[in-house]
Design a protein around this motif. Structure first.
Motif, mmCIF file in Angstrom:
data_model
loop_
_atom_site.group_PDB
_atom_site.id
_atom_site.type_symbol
_atom_site.label_atom_id
_atom_site.label_comp_id
_atom_site.label_asym_id
_atom_site.label_seq_id
_atom_site.Cartn_x
_atom_site.Cartn_y
_atom_site.Cartn_z
ATOM 1 N N TYR A 58 0.838 -1.210 0.000
ATOM 2 C CA TYR A 58 0.000 0.000 0.000
ATOM 3 C C TYR A 58 0.865 1.250 0.000
ATOM 4 C CZ TYR A 58 -2.881 3.792 1.811
ATOM 5 O OH TYR A 58 -3.495 5.012 1.996
ATOM 6 N N TYR A 59 1.874 1.278 0.872
ATOM 7 C CA TYR A 59 2.700 2.479 0.977
ATOM 8 C C TYR A 59 3.643 2.620 -0.209
ATOM 9 C CZ TYR A 59 0.873 3.297 5.619
ATOM 10 O OH TYR A 59 0.029 3.555 6.660
ATOM 11 N N ARG A 60 4.122 1.530 -0.736
ATOM 12 C CA ARG A 60 4.988 1.630 -1.917
ATOM 13 C C ARG A 60 4.233 2.291 -3.069
ATOM 14 N NH1 ARG A 60 7.093 -3.367 -2.087
ATOM 15 N NH2 ARG A 60 5.352 -4.190 -3.294
ATOM 16 N N ASP A 89 -11.381 3.158 7.318
ATOM 17 C CA ASP A 89 -11.924 2.786 6.010
ATOM 18 C C ASP A 89 -10.822 2.284 5.089
ATOM 19 O OD1 ASP A 89 -14.517 3.386 6.682
ATOM 20 O OD2 ASP A 89 -14.444 5.439 5.912
ATOM 21 N N ILE A 90 -9.682 2.964 5.109
ATOM 22 C CA ILE A 90 -8.558 2.540 4.267
ATOM 23 C C ILE A 90 -8.025 1.188 4.741
ATOM 24 C CG2 ILE A 90 -6.202 3.092 3.543
ATOM 25 C CD1 ILE A 90 -6.963 6.053 3.741
ATOM 26 N N ILE A 91 -7.939 0.998 6.055
ATOM 27 C CA ILE A 91 -7.439 -0.272 6.589
ATOM 28 C C ILE A 91 -8.338 -1.420 6.144
ATOM 29 C CG2 ILE A 91 -7.066 -1.599 8.707
ATOM 30 C CD1 ILE A 91 -6.188 1.009 10.052
ATOM 31 N N ARG A 92 -9.665 -1.225 6.242
ATOM 32 C CA ARG A 92 -10.581 -2.279 5.823
ATOM 33 C C ARG A 92 -10.499 -2.519 4.311
ATOM 34 N NH1 ARG A 92 -13.940 0.396 9.536
ATOM 35 N NH2 ARG A 92 -14.854 1.584 7.839
ATOM 36 N N GLU A 93 -10.362 -1.441 3.571
ATOM 37 C CA GLU A 93 -10.334 -1.542 2.108
ATOM 38 C C GLU A 93 -9.061 -2.224 1.619
ATOM 39 O OE1 GLU A 93 -9.000 1.790 -0.764
ATOM 40 O OE2 GLU A 93 -11.145 2.101 -0.436
ATOM 41 N N GLN A 94 -7.919 -1.900 2.216
ATOM 42 C CA GLN A 94 -6.627 -2.392 1.734
ATOM 43 C C GLN A 94 -6.290 -3.788 2.258
ATOM 44 O OE1 GLN A 94 -4.626 -0.961 -0.602
ATOM 45 N NE2 GLN A 94 -6.283 0.541 -0.858
ATOM 46 N N ARG A 97 -2.743 -5.652 1.997
ATOM 47 C CA ARG A 97 -1.795 -4.752 1.325
ATOM 48 C C ARG A 97 -1.147 -3.791 2.317
ATOM 49 N NH1 ARG A 97 -2.680 -1.302 -2.245
ATOM 50 N NH2 ARG A 97 -0.936 -1.787 -3.619
ATOM 51 N N LEU A 98 -1.665 -3.740 3.551
ATOM 52 C CA LEU A 98 -1.041 -2.928 4.594
ATOM 53 C C LEU A 98 -0.047 -3.734 5.426
ATOM 54 C CD1 LEU A 98 -3.963 -0.656 5.775
ATOM 55 C CD2 LEU A 98 -1.659 0.135 5.208
ATOM 56 N N LEU A 99 0.132 -5.006 5.099
ATOM 57 C CA LEU A 99 1.105 -5.842 5.800
ATOM 58 C C LEU A 99 2.396 -5.943 5.000
ATOM 59 C CD1 LEU A 99 -1.190 -8.830 6.882
ATOM 60 C CD2 LEU A 99 -0.746 -6.702 8.104
ATOM 61 N N ARG A 100 3.516 -6.050 5.692
ATOM 62 C CA ARG A 100 4.789 -6.175 4.995
ATOM 63 C C ARG A 100 4.820 -7.486 4.222
ATOM 64 N NH1 ARG A 100 9.458 -6.308 9.414
ATOM 65 N NH2 ARG A 100 10.687 -7.048 7.651
ATOM 66 N N GLU A 101 5.476 -7.457 3.070
ATOM 67 C CA GLU A 101 5.478 -8.633 2.195
ATOM 68 C C GLU A 101 6.300 -9.790 2.766
ATOM 69 O OE1 GLU A 101 5.184 -6.632 -2.216
ATOM 70 O OE2 GLU A 101 7.056 -6.397 -1.085
ATOM 71 N N ASP A 102 7.372 -9.487 3.442
ATOM 72 C CA ASP A 102 8.285 -10.530 3.933
ATOM 73 C C ASP A 102 7.880 -10.979 5.338
ATOM 74 O OD1 ASP A 102 8.897 -8.004 4.905
ATOM 75 O OD2 ASP A 102 11.036 -8.435 5.116
ATOM 76 N N LEU A 321 5.224 -5.148 11.256
ATOM 77 C CA LEU A 321 4.361 -6.004 10.437
ATOM 78 C C LEU A 321 3.289 -5.181 9.729
ATOM 79 C CD1 LEU A 321 3.226 -8.758 9.511
ATOM 80 C CD2 LEU A 321 1.910 -8.801 11.647
ATOM 81 N N MET A 322 2.684 -4.241 10.449
ATOM 82 C CA MET A 322 1.600 -3.431 9.888
ATOM 83 C C MET A 322 1.799 -1.971 10.291
ATOM 84 S SD MET A 322 -2.502 -4.000 10.369
ATOM 85 C CE MET A 322 -3.677 -3.323 9.188
#
Length: 449
Positions: A58-60, A89-94, A97-102, A321-322
């Protein structure tokens, strides 16, 4: 003594946690001079933002879309203001995608938000963040006089089912290691309040932790039946706004010191009344970076020269993590800059209501706990219609409304009515359009089945 010297260390090792080292770090950070503490927090903020931009989808994407360079934060934390605010709202929507990939292989904990900004969301913690949250609470309690050698009492919701033996054993071991007892309750009936008070007198803890509305009800009961009586030294308030009238009655009727704290599921405890003689709550900026979003200062009064009034915005600094950058808490606060640090001097925030169900007064935070156990409930509000509570339920996506209604009926039978609504049907109340679980009765519309 055994809990402090042996059991806690054994439990920490068995649970693969590292809290004690973080307690020592928190102790050092809290004692640093304010300018040094602020500079170190700014450096931690820069690391958090850079990590989010590199590892969180999300942030990238957000940074690329607005041309944001996270390296600027290291030069001046004020550049954080170039980022948009984060909302539930953004947290629920994303979602993920708000969690780190690794994150593969990380031990993950999930917390559900509540509070004053509408429908809940799920917040994910790694083990490091969970340990930090525990360490902050323990160190703050130590500073108001509740060391590990002194016992604690925690209020929790009472449920009728019997938990598996393994879960009960694990909770018993945890309580022993923490030098803690639990009191379970469901209502504010005179009989239950009397039972609670007798239990507290028998256990004689040093610190009691609960919602202020719960302790205020208990204080009112003691005042009616005994005038005043002492059973513990410190009351620690959390979970909702501590009102002045509650603070005064609890201290008067229960003959205890009242300390306040501010925390939320999105971060943990971020501000604490470290000095019981000083009502302001010290903001722990090394743990979460604070900002004030201007323009929503109603109910707070005038801000002084070294104060900012508005909605509190935080960036937690210990949850890789988030990461939640510039998260709007929904709570209005006055953030004051003093010589010894940042303080929340006044606040307008979450409150819980009391409803009457089957003739018995019951707190809405207990209803919330029950509905969390029922499952399939994204959010709820309660309307009293002709003396009968109507649960207006927003179901989770994919939940079966009929099954949810059946599980609710298994708790309260036909004492409550249930209707299912959309998110847009939730009502916001007051001039600030805040979310509350108890709302005014509808004057029109069909009665639910």
């Amino acid at each position: 003594m055994i809990a402090a010297t042996i059991a806690y260390r054994v439990a920490e090792r068995m649970e693969k946690r590292d809290v004690r080292s973080k307690i020592r770090t928190a102790r050092t950070e809290i004692d640093r001079p304010a300018p040094e503490r602020r500079a170190r927090a700014g450096a931690a903020l820069a690391e958090t933002v850079a990590m989010a931009g590199a590892r969180v989808p999300y942030y990238r994407d957000l940074f690329a879309s607005i041309g944001f360079d996270p390296a600027k934060i290291a030069r001046d934390p004020a550049y954080l203001g170039d980022l948009p605010y984060l909302t539930k709202d953004i947290i629920r929507e994303q979602g993920d995608r708000l969690l780190r990939e690794d994150r593969e292989g990380l031990r993950i904990h999930v917390a559900k938000t509540g509070g004053s900004t509408g429908p809940s969301a799920h917040i994910h913690y790694d083990q490091e963040a969970a340990d930090w949250s525990s360490a902050i609470t323990q160190e703050c309690r130590r500073r108001v006089g509740n060391t590990h050698w002194r016992s604690e009492l925690h209020f929790a919701s009472k449920f009728p089912e019997v938990f598996p033996f393994r879960d009960r054993l694990r909770e018993a071991m945890k309580c022993f290691a923490m030098n803690r007892d639990n009191i379970f309750f469901a209502t504010f009936s005179a009989e239950e309040l009397e039972s609670i008070w007798r239990q507290i007198r028998r256990l004689h803890p040093h610190l009691v932790h609960s919602h202020p509305s719960t302790m205020d009800q208990l204080a009112a009961h003691v005042e009616r039946t005994r005038g005043s009586q002492k059973a513990f030294a410190i009351f620690e308030s959390s979970g909702e706004l501590l009102e002045d009238r509650q603070r005064e009655r609890i201290a008067r009727a229960l003959r205890c010191v009242v300390v306040d704290r501010y925390g939320l599921a999105e971060a943990g405890v971020v501000a604490y009344q470290l000095d019981p003689a000083r009502a302001e709550k010290r903001f722990l900026e090394f743990f979460a970076w604070p900002e004030i979003m201007p323009g929503a200062a109603d109910g707070l009064g005038d801000a002084g020269a070294d104060e900012q009034a508005g909605e509190l915005v935080i960036t937690p600094l210990k949850n890789s993590l988030m990461p939640l950058l510039r998260y709007r808490t929904g709570d209005n606060a006055v953030l004051a800059r003093r010589a010894d640090g940042l303080f929340i001097s006044r606040m307008v925030g979450r409150i819980h209501d009391v409803i009457t169900l089957n003739g018995t007064p019951m707190p809405t935070h207990y209803i919330q706990d029950v509905l969390d156990r029922v499952g399939g409930v994204r959010e709820f509000q309660i309307e009293m219609r002709a003396g009968r509570p109507v649960f207006r339920i927003v179901p989770e996506e994919g939940a079966d409304p009929a099954s949810v209604a059946t599980r609710i009926a298994s708790w309260w039978g036909d004492a409550v009515a249930v209707e299912f609504i959309a998110l847009s049907d939730l009502k916001l109340v007051g001039a600030r359009q805040k979310f509350r679980h108890l709302v005014e009765t509808e004057q029109s519309g069909a009665e639910p089945a």
